[in-house]
Design a protein around this motif. Structure first.
Motif, PDB file in Angstrom:
ATOM      1  N   PRO A  68      47.903  48.268  21.859  1.00  0.00           N
ATOM      2  CA  PRO A  68      47.444  46.914  22.194  1.00  0.00           C
ATOM      3  C   PRO A  68      46.505  46.832  23.402  1.00  0.00           C
ATOM      4  CG  PRO A  68      49.617  47.263  23.100  1.00  0.00           C
ATOM      5  CD  PRO A  68      49.271  48.521  22.362  1.00  0.00           C
ATOM      6  N   TYR A  69      45.923  47.957  23.831  1.00  0.00           N
ATOM      7  CA  TYR A  69      45.042  47.946  25.004  1.00  0.00           C
ATOM      8  C   TYR A  69      43.657  48.432  24.592  1.00  0.00           C
ATOM      9  CZ  TYR A  69      43.216  49.073  29.653  1.00  0.00           C
ATOM     10  OH  TYR A  69      42.437  49.133  30.785  1.00  0.00           O
ATOM     11  N   HIS A  89      44.393  43.239  26.736  1.00  0.00           N
ATOM     12  CA  HIS A  89      45.779  43.607  26.433  1.00  0.00           C
ATOM     13  C   HIS A  89      46.352  42.523  25.526  1.00  0.00           C
ATOM     14  CE1 HIS A  89      49.502  45.923  27.477  1.00  0.00           C
ATOM     15  NE2 HIS A  89      50.031  44.831  26.943  1.00  0.00           N
ATOM     16  N   PHE A  90      46.827  42.922  24.352  1.00  0.00           N
ATOM     17  CA  PHE A  90      47.410  41.985  23.395  1.00  0.00           C
ATOM     18  C   PHE A  90      48.924  41.927  23.608  1.00  0.00           C
ATOM     19  CE2 PHE A  90      43.574  43.656  21.402  1.00  0.00           C
ATOM     20  CZ  PHE A  90      42.929  42.491  21.037  1.00  0.00           C
ATOM     21  N   GLU A  98      52.074  37.085  33.411  1.00  0.00           N
ATOM     22  CA  GLU A  98      51.204  37.230  34.568  1.00  0.00           C
ATOM     23  C   GLU A  98      50.987  38.706  34.882  1.00  0.00           C
ATOM     24  OE1 GLU A  98      52.517  35.007  37.911  1.00  0.00           O
ATOM     25  OE2 GLU A  98      52.541  33.083  36.851  1.00  0.00           O
ATOM     26  N   ASN A  99      49.816  39.000  35.421  1.00  0.00           N
ATOM     27  CA  ASN A  99      49.461  40.363  35.835  1.00  0.00           C
ATOM     28  C   ASN A  99      49.719  41.376  34.721  1.00  0.00           C
ATOM     29  OD1 ASN A  99      48.474  42.315  37.547  1.00  0.00           O
ATOM     30  ND2 ASN A  99      50.415  42.624  38.626  1.00  0.00           N
ATOM     31  N   MET A 100      49.110  41.103  33.555  1.00  0.00           N
ATOM     32  CA  MET A 100      49.310  41.974  32.399  1.00  0.00           C
ATOM     33  C   MET A 100      48.767  43.382  32.604  1.00  0.00           C
ATOM     34  SD  MET A 100      51.023  40.637  29.984  1.00  0.00           S
ATOM     35  CE  MET A 100      50.633  41.941  28.848  1.00  0.00           C
ATOM     36  N   PHE A 101      47.838  43.558  33.565  1.00  0.00           N
ATOM     37  CA  PHE A 101      47.203  44.860  33.733  1.00  0.00           C
ATOM     38  C   PHE A 101      47.885  45.710  34.795  1.00  0.00           C
ATOM     39  CE2 PHE A 101      44.141  41.923  31.959  1.00  0.00           C
ATOM     40  CZ  PHE A 101      43.697  42.625  30.850  1.00  0.00           C
ATOM     41  N   GLY A 102      48.922  45.169  35.400  1.00  0.00           N
ATOM     42  CA  GLY A 102      49.798  45.979  36.231  1.00  0.00           C
ATOM     43  C   GLY A 102      49.231  46.450  37.550  1.00  0.00           C
ATOM     44  N   ASP A 103      48.139  45.870  38.020  1.00  0.00           N
ATOM     45  CA  ASP A 103      47.602  46.264  39.327  1.00  0.00           C
ATOM     46  C   ASP A 103      47.401  45.005  40.158  1.00  0.00           C
ATOM     47  OD1 ASP A 103      45.446  45.209  37.993  1.00  0.00           O
ATOM     48  OD2 ASP A 103      44.436  47.126  37.713  1.00  0.00           O
ATOM     49  N   ASP A 104      46.337  44.940  40.921  1.00  0.00           N
ATOM     50  CA  ASP A 104      46.111  43.750  41.736  1.00  0.00           C
ATOM     51  C   ASP A 104      45.913  42.529  40.831  1.00  0.00           C
ATOM     52  OD1 ASP A 104      46.244  45.295  43.994  1.00  0.00           O
ATOM     53  OD2 ASP A 104      44.076  45.677  44.054  1.00  0.00           O
ATOM     54  N   PRO A 105      46.725  41.509  40.970  1.00  0.00           N
ATOM     55  CA  PRO A 105      46.597  40.326  40.100  1.00  0.00           C
ATOM     56  C   PRO A 105      45.303  39.575  40.360  1.00  0.00           C
ATOM     57  CG  PRO A 105      48.178  39.901  41.864  1.00  0.00           C
ATOM     58  CD  PRO A 105      47.835  41.357  41.940  1.00  0.00           C
ATOM     59  N   THR A 106      44.756  38.983  39.306  1.00  0.00           N
ATOM     60  CA  THR A 106      43.544  38.170  39.423  1.00  0.00           C
ATOM     61  C   THR A 106      43.872  36.870  40.150  1.00  0.00           C
ATOM     62  OG1 THR A 106      42.744  39.072  37.330  1.00  0.00           O
ATOM     63  CG2 THR A 106      41.683  37.065  38.129  1.00  0.00           C
ATOM     64  N   TYR A 160      44.866  38.873  26.325  1.00  0.00           N
ATOM     65  CA  TYR A 160      44.580  38.796  27.760  1.00  0.00           C
ATOM     66  C   TYR A 160      43.346  39.656  28.057  1.00  0.00           C
ATOM     67  CZ  TYR A 160      49.324  36.931  28.370  1.00  0.00           C
ATOM     68  OH  TYR A 160      50.459  36.165  28.300  1.00  0.00           O
ATOM     69  N   LYS A 161      42.378  39.078  28.749  1.00  0.00           N
ATOM     70  CA  LYS A 161      41.153  39.813  29.038  1.00  0.00           C
ATOM     71  C   LYS A 161      40.806  39.705  30.524  1.00  0.00           C
ATOM     72  CE  LYS A 161      39.231  39.368  24.406  1.00  0.00           C
ATOM     73  NZ  LYS A 161      39.153  40.798  24.082  1.00  0.00           N
ATOM     74  N   ARG A 162      40.349  40.818  31.071  1.00  0.00           N
ATOM     75  CA  ARG A 162      39.857  40.839  32.445  1.00  0.00           C
ATOM     76  C   ARG A 162      38.384  41.260  32.402  1.00  0.00           C
ATOM     77  NH1 ARG A 162      43.072  44.077  36.973  1.00  0.00           N
ATOM     78  NH2 ARG A 162      42.676  45.833  35.550  1.00  0.00           N
ATOM     79  N   VAL A 163      37.525  40.361  32.842  1.00  0.00           N
ATOM     80  CA  VAL A 163      36.075  40.574  32.760  1.00  0.00           C
ATOM     81  C   VAL A 163      35.531  40.861  34.156  1.00  0.00           C
ATOM     82  CG1 VAL A 163      33.864  39.598  32.074  1.00  0.00           C
ATOM     83  CG2 VAL A 163      35.932  39.018  30.794  1.00  0.00           C
ATOM     84  N   THR A 164      34.850  41.988  34.304  1.00  0.00           N
ATOM     85  CA  THR A 164      34.211  42.366  35.565  1.00  0.00           C
ATOM     86  C   THR A 164      32.719  42.520  35.317  1.00  0.00           C
ATOM     87  OG1 THR A 164      36.208  43.588  36.176  1.00  0.00           O
ATOM     88  CG2 THR A 164      34.233  43.996  37.484  1.00  0.00           C
ATOM     89  N   CYS A 165      31.914  41.825  36.100  1.00  0.00           N
ATOM     90  CA  CYS A 165      30.454  41.865  35.922  1.00  0.00           C
ATOM     91  C   CYS A 165      29.790  42.230  37.242  1.00  0.00           C
ATOM     92  CB  CYS A 165      29.939  40.515  35.430  1.00  0.00           C
ATOM     93  SG  CYS A 165      28.141  40.427  35.294  1.00  0.00           S
TER      94      CYS A 165
END
Length: 289
Positions: A68-69, A89-90, A98-106, A160-165
């Motif tokens: 799911p990643y 992450h699905f 919350e904090n699905m990516f397990g590091d610094d929360p957005t 869940y999506k984390r977008v970095t630009c």
């Protein structure tokens, strides 16, 4: 459904070309699928951005899918300081984690909730058949969705999506990053609406059937895109017509420009000529040729 969406968005020499779609292995996530695409989108860029990119402009998309990643990265050889990264992450919930990516929360003010039923989409993307207020799935019996669907619908899944630009070019950084985030939001909203509205096309497929479906869609898309590009290339753009004037005062400058010079008669032998007239600049009019 991404393959079908890519085919629908391709035409007129622009769209998505699939370069590769094959299995891959990662030491952390295991066996997955890697997809590399070229996205031709010159006409979709804002006017201020089109001024400094070539006509045959494309962005390279590389996606690693370890469900799911997934990780998707966008880059451009013409703009080496441009980079977009989307982590996905699905999860089988309604967006409450919350904090699905397990590091610094957005930061909370940077979190955006997309509602595939209620959020408005650009008029150019609207289709009644994809309006989930009117949608009913024949295979599953699901639909239509109603207000409050996130708290009552089962089964349900959140993407869940984390977008970095990043675009580190002075004077264009803020405008470019805002443009990217705004357009990615629309793309994700439309794409996920379609994934649900098209459920009868993919529900119940085996992974082998999925890969075969992708292969056919990608072949059709690539053929359509290459055909459009060939037709476009056969009629090169007309060069702009313009003229310019230059002032030259000495023979050496003319020679550097490739202009042949002739010996000027001595002023004493030319009564009609005066020393002052021979010292005046010589004006030449030229064309692009």
């Amino acid at each position: 459904m991404i393959s079908k969406h890519s085919r629908e968005q391709s035409g007129g020499g622009e769209g998505v070309e699939v370069v590769r779609n094959e299995p891959c292995t990662d030491h952390k996530h295991g066996v997955g699928q890697i997809t590399e695409k070229r996205i031709y989108l010159n006409s979709k860029l804002p006017t201020w951005m089109r001024k400094f990119v070539p006509m045959a402009f494309y962005i390279t998309e590389t996606a690693w899918n370890f469900y799911p990643y997934t990780i998707t990265e966008y880059s451009c050889s013409f703009l080496p300081r441009f980079n977009v990264k989307i982590e996905t992450h699905f999860e089988n919930d309604n967006g409450c984690s919350e904090n699905m990516f397990g590091d610094d929360p957005t930061p909370k003010d940077s979190v955006c909730f997309l509602d595939i039923l209620c959020d408005p989409i650009p008029d150019k993307h609207y289709k009644k058949s994809e309006d989930l207020r009117h949608w009913v799935s024949e295979k599953t019996g699901r639909g239509p969705l109603v207000d409050g669907w996130r708290n009552t619908t089962k089964p349900i899944m959140c993407s869940y999506k984390r977008v970095t630009c990043s675009f580190e070019v002075y004077g264009f950084q803020g405008r470019t990053e805002d443009f990217v985030h705004r357009n990615i939001r629309d793309i994700l909203l439309v794409g996920h609406r379609q994934a649900v509205a098209w459920i009868d096309e993919w529900h119940g497929m085996t992974i082998e059937q999925v890969r075969e479906y992708e292969r056919k869609q990608q072949e059709e898309t690539n053929c359509q895109l290459k055909s459009d590009i060939t037709l476009t290339d056969s009629a090169p753009p007309v060069r702009p017509s313009f003229t310019r004037s230059i002032s030259v005062t000495d023979e050496s400058s003319l020679k550097k420009m490739g202009v042949k010079t002739v010996a000027m008669p001595d002023s004493s032998s030319c009564p009609s000529s005066s020393p002052s007239s021979l010292k005046s600049p010589l004006r030449l009019n030229s064309t692009p040729e």
